[in-house]
Design an enzyme around this catalytic site. Structure first.
Site, PDB file in Angstrom:
ATOM      1  N   LYS A 102       0.864  -1.192   0.000  1.00  0.00           N
ATOM      2  CA  LYS A 102       0.000   0.000   0.000  1.00  0.00           C
ATOM      3  C   LYS A 102       0.888   1.226   0.000  1.00  0.00           C
ATOM      4  O   LYS A 102       2.016   1.181   0.509  1.00  0.00           O
ATOM      5  CB  LYS A 102      -0.866   0.026   1.263  1.00  0.00           C
ATOM      6  CG  LYS A 102      -2.057   0.936   1.146  1.00  0.00           C
ATOM      7  CD  LYS A 102      -3.146   0.231   0.377  1.00  0.00           C
ATOM      8  CE  LYS A 102      -4.471   0.906   0.382  1.00  0.00           C
ATOM      9  NZ  LYS A 102      -5.510  -0.021  -0.070  1.00  0.00           N
TER      10      LYS A 102
HETATM   11  N1  GLU Z   1      -7.155   0.227  -3.465  1.00  0.00           N
HETATM   12  C1  GLU Z   1      -7.922  -0.934  -3.783  1.00  0.00           C
HETATM   13  C2  GLU Z   1      -7.979  -1.865  -2.600  1.00  0.00           C
HETATM   14  O1  GLU Z   1      -7.808  -1.465  -1.464  1.00  0.00           O
HETATM   15  C3  GLU Z   1      -7.471  -1.596  -5.080  1.00  0.00           C
HETATM   16  C4  GLU Z   1      -6.063  -2.069  -5.086  1.00  0.00           C
HETATM   17  C5  GLU Z   1      -5.574  -2.552  -6.449  1.00  0.00           C
HETATM   18  O2  GLU Z   1      -6.329  -2.535  -7.402  1.00  0.00           O
HETATM   19  O3  GLU Z   1      -4.401  -2.931  -6.497  1.00  0.00           O
HETATM   20  O4  GLU Z   1      -8.265  -3.018  -2.739  1.00  0.00           O
END
Ligand code: GLU
Length: 414
Positions: A102
């Site tokens: 993240k």
């Molecule tokens: N931000 C989204 C999540 O928390 C998508 C992450 C992604 O597509 O890599 O799942």
């Protein structure tokens, strides 16, 4: 409890039922790598602002680190650490070949204009670029970031790589290698899991009253697909306020309104009555869907929630204390790592299409998404029934077992 500790708590709750050595637990409770960088931005008024940027890589035993980048004032190392771990468990819970990561910048993006935002994004990417890669770590949209921001990211990454590395980021505009269906995917996935749960419970969607907290990409599409399936969406909200109508809100009209409203927010929507955040969370509904930020259902309000089903469209909307109260009150919770996995699943499809330079039509994307979400839901539901676990603990159990198996097969453990 901090977000990283909350994620650790849910991990430990499931790990308690598994035969994990202390060293393996320790490996999974801490990230593989944490990067913190300065992100200087020269504002249009000539002042220099320095923001803090983060990328946390939790675990890559099953594939490249994967997870979004958010722009929000509450971003800090602890928050990103917790969200990175959630991504590992999410990707493993729905069985897509990624680990978890993240990123984020501690900034209120509404205080920056487009040029300043673009400069901030490009500088952030250049600072963390040594740790990214199509097969290493693949960012995507999250809170307050979207396809446009992903477009800036892929351009900066291509420039630094002296190559076309479009698979280094997902959630891109279609013209830059994005996938059809990605924008809608998180909300579509939340709706698919909600409807699957109703089917198992023998409940008719047309009899369900639903409240959705958050009307960004995730919340608005969740409300849209559930209303299409016959549910009555009686309350929605965003940071500018909430609106309710017991006869059901006109979700397409509200989405249309936000296309041209100030900061794309609901404030000023003319055709429904304003309600407070408390009224939304504690209102008389069957299904409550938190689709905004973390820590919304807590020890302070969990005993006042009237819904009998909570579907976690946001990441970590329920604290461990809140979760305990919901469980004691027999409220069914579809956990974030299952409910909102539709977004990263279509990110996976986008990445596959990028690596193959072969693009799918919308039916293909949605058919594969439905299969993955249904299979994941069914496995988790069945395990929960078999071992008398909550859906959250069942989802973590399946996820942890998959990650540990991959680590074992790689020879990382005994
Ligand atoms: N931000 C989204 C999540 O928390 C998508 C992450 C992604 O597509 O890599 O799942």
């Amino acid at each position: 409890m901090s977000l990283a500790d909350a994620t650790k708590h849910f991990f430990e709750q499931a790990a308690a039922g598994l035969d994990l050595e202390p060293g393996v637990r320790q490996l999974l409770e801490t990230p593989q790598r944490e990067v913190m960088v300065q992100v200087p931005v020269v504002k249009d008024d000539g002042t220099l602002e320095v923001y803090l940027g983060f990328r946390v890589q939790h675990n890559d035993a099953r594939g490249p680190f994967k997870g979004g980048v958010r722009f929000h004032p509450s971003v800090d190392l602890d928050e990103v650490r917790g969200l990175a771990a959630l991504m590992t468990w999410k990707c493993a819970a729905v069985n897509i070949p990624y680990g978890g990561g993240k990123g984020g910048i501690a900034v209120d993006p509404f205080t920056l204009n487009k040029r300043e935002l673009k400069q901030m994004t490009r500088t952030f990417i250049s600072k963390i670029f040594p740790f990214l890669g199509e097969k290493i770590d693949v960012p995507a949209p999250d809170v307050n970031t979207n396809a446009e921001v992903m477009g800036w990211i892929v351009d900066k990454a291509n420039e630094l790589a002296h190559d076309d590395v479009r698979g280094v980021v997902t959630g891109k505009p279609i013209e830059l290698g994005g996938s059809v269906g990605r924008t809608e995917a998180t909300g579509r996935g939340v709706a698919l899991t909600t409807l699957r749960l109703l089917k198992y419970l023998g409940q008719d969607p047309a009899k369900m009253k639903v409240a959705v907290q958050g009307f960004g990409n995730n919340g608005s599409y969740t409300a849209y697909y559930l209303s299409q399936a016959g549910c009555r969406i009686v309350a929605v909200s965003d940071i500018s306020g909430g609106f309710g109508d017991d006869n059901g809100l006109d979700i397409p009209a509200m989405m249309e309104y936000c296309k041209t409203s100030d900061k794309h927010l609901l404030a000023g929507y003319p055709d429904a009555s304003p309600i407070s955040n408390e009224q939304l969370l504690e209102g008389d509904v069957d299904i409550l869907i938190p689709a905004a930020l973390e820590n919304q259902i807590t020890a302070d309000n969990a005993d006042r929630i009237k819904a009998s089903i909570v579907v976690e469209a946001a990441n970590a909307p329920t604290t461990p204390e809140g979760d305990k109260i919901l469980a004691e009150r027999n409220i069914k919770v579809v956990p974030d790592i299952l409910a909102n996995a539709g977004g990263v699943t279509v990110s996976y499809f986008e990445w596959v299409q990028n690596l193959q330079s072969f693009y799918w039509d919308e039916d293909t994307v949605n058919t594969h998404l439905t299969n993955i979400m249904h299979n994941a839901f069914d496995d988790i539901w069945n395990l929960a029934k078999e071992r008398n676990l909550s859906l959250r603990t069942a989802a973590y159990t399946i996820a942890i077992e998959r990650v540990v198996k991959a680590m074992k097969l790689k020879g990382m453990l005994l």
